[in-house]
Design a protein around this motif. Sequence first.
Motif, PDB file in Angstrom:
ATOM      1  N   GLY A 218      -6.360   2.666  -7.311  1.00  0.00           N
ATOM      2  CA  GLY A 218      -5.071   3.069  -6.758  1.00  0.00           C
ATOM      3  C   GLY A 218      -5.081   3.118  -5.250  1.00  0.00           C
ATOM      4  N   ILE A 219      -6.129   3.685  -4.678  1.00  0.00           N
ATOM      5  CA  ILE A 219      -6.248   3.740  -3.213  1.00  0.00           C
ATOM      6  C   ILE A 219      -6.383   2.337  -2.647  1.00  0.00           C
ATOM      7  CG2 ILE A 219      -7.689   4.528  -1.302  1.00  0.00           C
ATOM      8  CD1 ILE A 219      -8.480   6.927  -3.102  1.00  0.00           C
ATOM      9  N   ARG A 220      -7.277   1.565  -3.228  1.00  0.00           N
ATOM     10  CA  ARG A 220      -7.493   0.190  -2.756  1.00  0.00           C
ATOM     11  C   ARG A 220      -6.215  -0.643  -2.822  1.00  0.00           C
ATOM     12  NH1 ARG A 220     -10.374  -3.504  -6.947  1.00  0.00           N
ATOM     13  NH2 ARG A 220      -8.210  -3.400  -7.707  1.00  0.00           N
ATOM     14  N   ASN A 221      -5.497  -0.554  -3.948  1.00  0.00           N
ATOM     15  CA  ASN A 221      -4.296  -1.368  -4.116  1.00  0.00           C
ATOM     16  C   ASN A 221      -3.171  -0.919  -3.193  1.00  0.00           C
ATOM     17  OD1 ASN A 221      -5.645  -2.842  -6.021  1.00  0.00           O
ATOM     18  ND2 ASN A 221      -4.676  -1.868  -7.781  1.00  0.00           N
ATOM     19  N   THR A 222      -3.095   0.381  -2.917  1.00  0.00           N
ATOM     20  CA  THR A 222      -2.107   0.861  -1.950  1.00  0.00           C
ATOM     21  C   THR A 222      -2.389   0.273  -0.575  1.00  0.00           C
ATOM     22  OG1 THR A 222      -1.733   2.922  -3.157  1.00  0.00           O
ATOM     23  CG2 THR A 222      -1.171   2.916  -0.817  1.00  0.00           C
ATOM     24  N   LEU A 223      -3.646   0.251  -0.184  1.00  0.00           N
ATOM     25  CA  LEU A 223      -4.011  -0.340   1.109  1.00  0.00           C
ATOM     26  C   LEU A 223      -3.695  -1.827   1.127  1.00  0.00           C
ATOM     27  CD1 LEU A 223      -7.413   1.489   1.651  1.00  0.00           C
ATOM     28  CD2 LEU A 223      -5.345   1.796   3.028  1.00  0.00           C
ATOM     29  N   TRP A 224      -4.057  -2.519   0.069  1.00  0.00           N
ATOM     30  CA  TRP A 224      -3.787  -3.957   0.042  1.00  0.00           C
ATOM     31  C   TRP A 224      -2.298  -4.248   0.128  1.00  0.00           C
ATOM     32  CZ3 TRP A 224      -7.695  -5.682  -4.304  1.00  0.00           C
ATOM     33  CH2 TRP A 224      -8.943  -5.897  -3.711  1.00  0.00           C
ATOM     34  N   PHE A 225      -1.502  -3.533  -0.657  1.00  0.00           N
ATOM     35  CA  PHE A 225      -0.059  -3.761  -0.574  1.00  0.00           C
ATOM     36  C   PHE A 225       0.449  -3.512   0.837  1.00  0.00           C
ATOM     37  CE2 PHE A 225       3.982  -1.441  -0.312  1.00  0.00           C
ATOM     38  CZ  PHE A 225       4.841  -2.515  -0.498  1.00  0.00           C
ATOM     39  N   THR A 226       0.010  -2.414   1.422  1.00  0.00           N
ATOM     40  CA  THR A 226       0.468  -2.041   2.768  1.00  0.00           C
ATOM     41  C   THR A 226       0.114  -3.119   3.776  1.00  0.00           C
ATOM     42  OG1 THR A 226       0.227   0.296   2.206  1.00  0.00           O
ATOM     43  CG2 THR A 226       0.302  -0.254   4.543  1.00  0.00           C
ATOM     44  N   LEU A 236      -0.186   0.658   9.738  1.00  0.00           N
ATOM     45  CA  LEU A 236      -1.166   1.551  10.348  1.00  0.00           C
ATOM     46  C   LEU A 236      -0.849   3.001  10.012  1.00  0.00           C
ATOM     47  CD1 LEU A 236      -3.568   2.053  12.203  1.00  0.00           C
ATOM     48  CD2 LEU A 236      -1.969   2.008  14.149  1.00  0.00           C
ATOM     49  N   ARG A 237       0.424   3.361  10.065  1.00  0.00           N
ATOM     50  CA  ARG A 237       0.825   4.741   9.780  1.00  0.00           C
ATOM     51  C   ARG A 237       0.465   5.142   8.340  1.00  0.00           C
ATOM     52  NH1 ARG A 237       5.603   4.242  11.613  1.00  0.00           N
ATOM     53  NH2 ARG A 237       6.715   3.788   9.675  1.00  0.00           N
ATOM     54  N   ARG A 238       0.744   4.267   7.405  1.00  0.00           N
ATOM     55  CA  ARG A 238       0.439   4.610   6.013  1.00  0.00           C
ATOM     56  C   ARG A 238      -1.075   4.626   5.760  1.00  0.00           C
ATOM     57  NH1 ARG A 238       2.622   2.028   0.264  1.00  0.00           N
ATOM     58  NH2 ARG A 238       2.434   3.969  -0.898  1.00  0.00           N
ATOM     59  N   THR A 239      -1.792   3.730   6.422  1.00  0.00           N
ATOM     60  CA  THR A 239      -3.247   3.718   6.266  1.00  0.00           C
ATOM     61  C   THR A 239      -3.855   5.021   6.767  1.00  0.00           C
ATOM     62  OG1 THR A 239      -3.311   1.297   6.504  1.00  0.00           O
ATOM     63  CG2 THR A 239      -5.363   2.494   6.882  1.00  0.00           C
ATOM     64  N   LEU A 240      -3.422   5.465   7.933  1.00  0.00           N
ATOM     65  CA  LEU A 240      -3.951   6.706   8.493  1.00  0.00           C
ATOM     66  C   LEU A 240      -3.583   7.905   7.624  1.00  0.00           C
ATOM     67  CD1 LEU A 240      -3.280   6.117  12.305  1.00  0.00           C
ATOM     68  CD2 LEU A 240      -5.471   5.991  11.093  1.00  0.00           C
ATOM     69  N   ALA A 257     -13.707   0.778   1.472  1.00  0.00           N
ATOM     70  CA  ALA A 257     -14.651  -0.306   1.736  1.00  0.00           C
ATOM     71  C   ALA A 257     -14.247  -1.574   0.991  1.00  0.00           C
ATOM     72  CB  ALA A 257     -16.062   0.124   1.339  1.00  0.00           C
ATOM     73  N   GLU A 258     -13.833  -1.447  -0.266  1.00  0.00           N
ATOM     74  CA  GLU A 258     -13.378  -2.608  -1.037  1.00  0.00           C
ATOM     75  C   GLU A 258     -12.159  -3.243  -0.396  1.00  0.00           C
ATOM     76  OE1 GLU A 258     -12.670  -1.826  -5.124  1.00  0.00           O
ATOM     77  OE2 GLU A 258     -14.723  -1.176  -5.532  1.00  0.00           O
ATOM     78  N   ALA A 259     -11.238  -2.389   0.036  1.00  0.00           N
ATOM     79  CA  ALA A 259     -10.027  -2.911   0.668  1.00  0.00           C
ATOM     80  C   ALA A 259     -10.371  -3.653   1.961  1.00  0.00           C
ATOM     81  CB  ALA A 259      -9.061  -1.769   0.953  1.00  0.00           C
ATOM     82  N   ALA A 260     -11.229  -3.059   2.791  1.00  0.00           N
ATOM     83  CA  ALA A 260     -11.581  -3.672   4.075  1.00  0.00           C
ATOM     84  C   ALA A 260     -12.351  -4.973   3.887  1.00  0.00           C
ATOM     85  CB  ALA A 260     -12.400  -2.684   4.909  1.00  0.00           C
ATOM     86  N   ALA A 261     -13.177  -5.040   2.841  1.00  0.00           N
ATOM     87  CA  ALA A 261     -13.959  -6.250   2.609  1.00  0.00           C
ATOM     88  C   ALA A 261     -13.075  -7.455   2.295  1.00  0.00           C
ATOM     89  CB  ALA A 261     -14.945  -6.012   1.468  1.00  0.00           C
ATOM     90  N   ALA A 262     -11.861  -7.191   1.832  1.00  0.00           N
ATOM     91  CA  ALA A 262     -10.937  -8.277   1.476  1.00  0.00           C
ATOM     92  C   ALA A 262      -9.983  -8.635   2.608  1.00  0.00           C
ATOM     93  CB  ALA A 262     -10.142  -7.891   0.234  1.00  0.00           C
ATOM     94  N   PRO A 286       8.665   9.785   3.761  1.00  0.00           N
ATOM     95  CA  PRO A 286       8.571  11.258   3.669  1.00  0.00           C
ATOM     96  C   PRO A 286       8.343  11.758   2.251  1.00  0.00           C
ATOM     97  CG  PRO A 286      10.363  10.620   5.121  1.00  0.00           C
ATOM     98  CD  PRO A 286       9.899   9.363   4.446  1.00  0.00           C
ATOM     99  N   SER A 287       9.047  11.172   1.275  1.00  0.00           N
ATOM    100  CA  SER A 287       8.861  11.631  -0.106  1.00  0.00           C
ATOM    101  C   SER A 287       7.487  11.237  -0.626  1.00  0.00           C
ATOM    102  CB  SER A 287       9.964  11.068  -1.007  1.00  0.00           C
ATOM    103  OG  SER A 287       9.955   9.657  -1.014  1.00  0.00           O
ATOM    104  N   GLN A 288       6.958  10.108  -0.181  1.00  0.00           N
ATOM    105  CA  GLN A 288       5.612   9.725  -0.594  1.00  0.00           C
ATOM    106  C   GLN A 288       4.575  10.699  -0.056  1.00  0.00           C
ATOM    107  OE1 GLN A 288       5.455   5.712   0.907  1.00  0.00           O
ATOM    108  NE2 GLN A 288       5.942   4.811  -1.083  1.00  0.00           N
ATOM    109  N   ARG A 289       4.748  11.128   1.186  1.00  0.00           N
ATOM    110  CA  ARG A 289       3.782  12.056   1.779  1.00  0.00           C
ATOM    111  C   ARG A 289       3.807  13.412   1.087  1.00  0.00           C
ATOM    112  NH1 ARG A 289       5.454   9.503   6.728  1.00  0.00           N
ATOM    113  NH2 ARG A 289       7.018  11.144   7.082  1.00  0.00           N
ATOM    114  N   GLY A 290       4.983  13.838   0.603  1.00  0.00           N
ATOM    115  CA  GLY A 290       5.085  15.132  -0.040  1.00  0.00           C
ATOM    116  C   GLY A 290       4.991  15.094  -1.546  1.00  0.00           C
ATOM    117  N   SER A 291       4.712  13.930  -2.102  1.00  0.00           N
ATOM    118  CA  SER A 291       4.714  13.776  -3.546  1.00  0.00           C
ATOM    119  C   SER A 291       3.574  14.548  -4.206  1.00  0.00           C
ATOM    120  CB  SER A 291       4.603  12.291  -3.915  1.00  0.00           C
ATOM    121  OG  SER A 291       4.410  12.133  -5.299  1.00  0.00           O
TER     122      SER A 291
END
Length: 298
Positions: A218-226, A236-240, A257-262, A286-291
Amino acid sequence: MTDPRTTVVVITHNRRPELLRTLRHLAALPEKPRVIVTDNGSTDGTAEAVARHHPGVRLLRPGRNLGAIGRNLAVREVRTPYVAFCDDDSWWSPGSLAGAADLLDRHPALGTVTARIVVEPDGTEDPVVRELRDSPLPRPSWLPGPALGSFLAAATVLRTDAFRTAGGFHPKLWLGGEEELLAADLAADGWWLTYADGLTVHHQASTARDPTLRRRHGIRNTLWFTWLRRPAGPALRRTLNLARTVPRDAVSLLAFAEAAAALPWVLRERRVLPREVESRLRLLEPSQRGSTARRYTG
């Protein structure tokens, strides 16, 4: 009340009891939908049980675990205008498939309809329902419900042709938040996504799951989509934000690490979303951050 407009697609892996329960519920639906099951390499006799107890179900056996791509495989065989997904531990309520098809019939720019999710055996609403119901996105006057930025595969009916044109689920994401990329690409193709409070899916979570692996993906795929679809600033904002909020442990570190390797693959395939779609995603931040329903735990 049979309804030939929708085919139900289910993917499964080593969840024979849960799948058989789901297939019993689907077989009892008044719509009598065609059902296609992709058995993702089960070793617990799932395929044999389906063939024995539900001979009318189309059973696909790719021989290995394809993750969400098992849905793509099944959709190749769909001949109805709409396809409904559900997981092997969830099932549609009577009349909900017909209700979703009615909405899609009436609104030609509507691409997906997501139903209310009820958690069994208690019959309580899933926490994510409130977020769907209270979506902050603006919507056109014709849209029959709240506009969404993504969807939940286990509770959504889609236009079959829209799914195919958008490319289906990306093979690299496998499972875990795989819907976000497809939803954005559907929106980029001009489709609207909505939530329908009058439709219901029941979910009785299987105990046969690996929450740690699901969190990592889930974390990896969120980064990849972003990184694949968002402009540099929002990406950058969502990654941080993700780096600040995920558990600080080996699983999160491995996901990053998996996300960065790709990154070479990401840069080759990067395609920033149209401005109007990106503006909707920014409104969801905002709703994602408070979810409380989308936290990476496990």
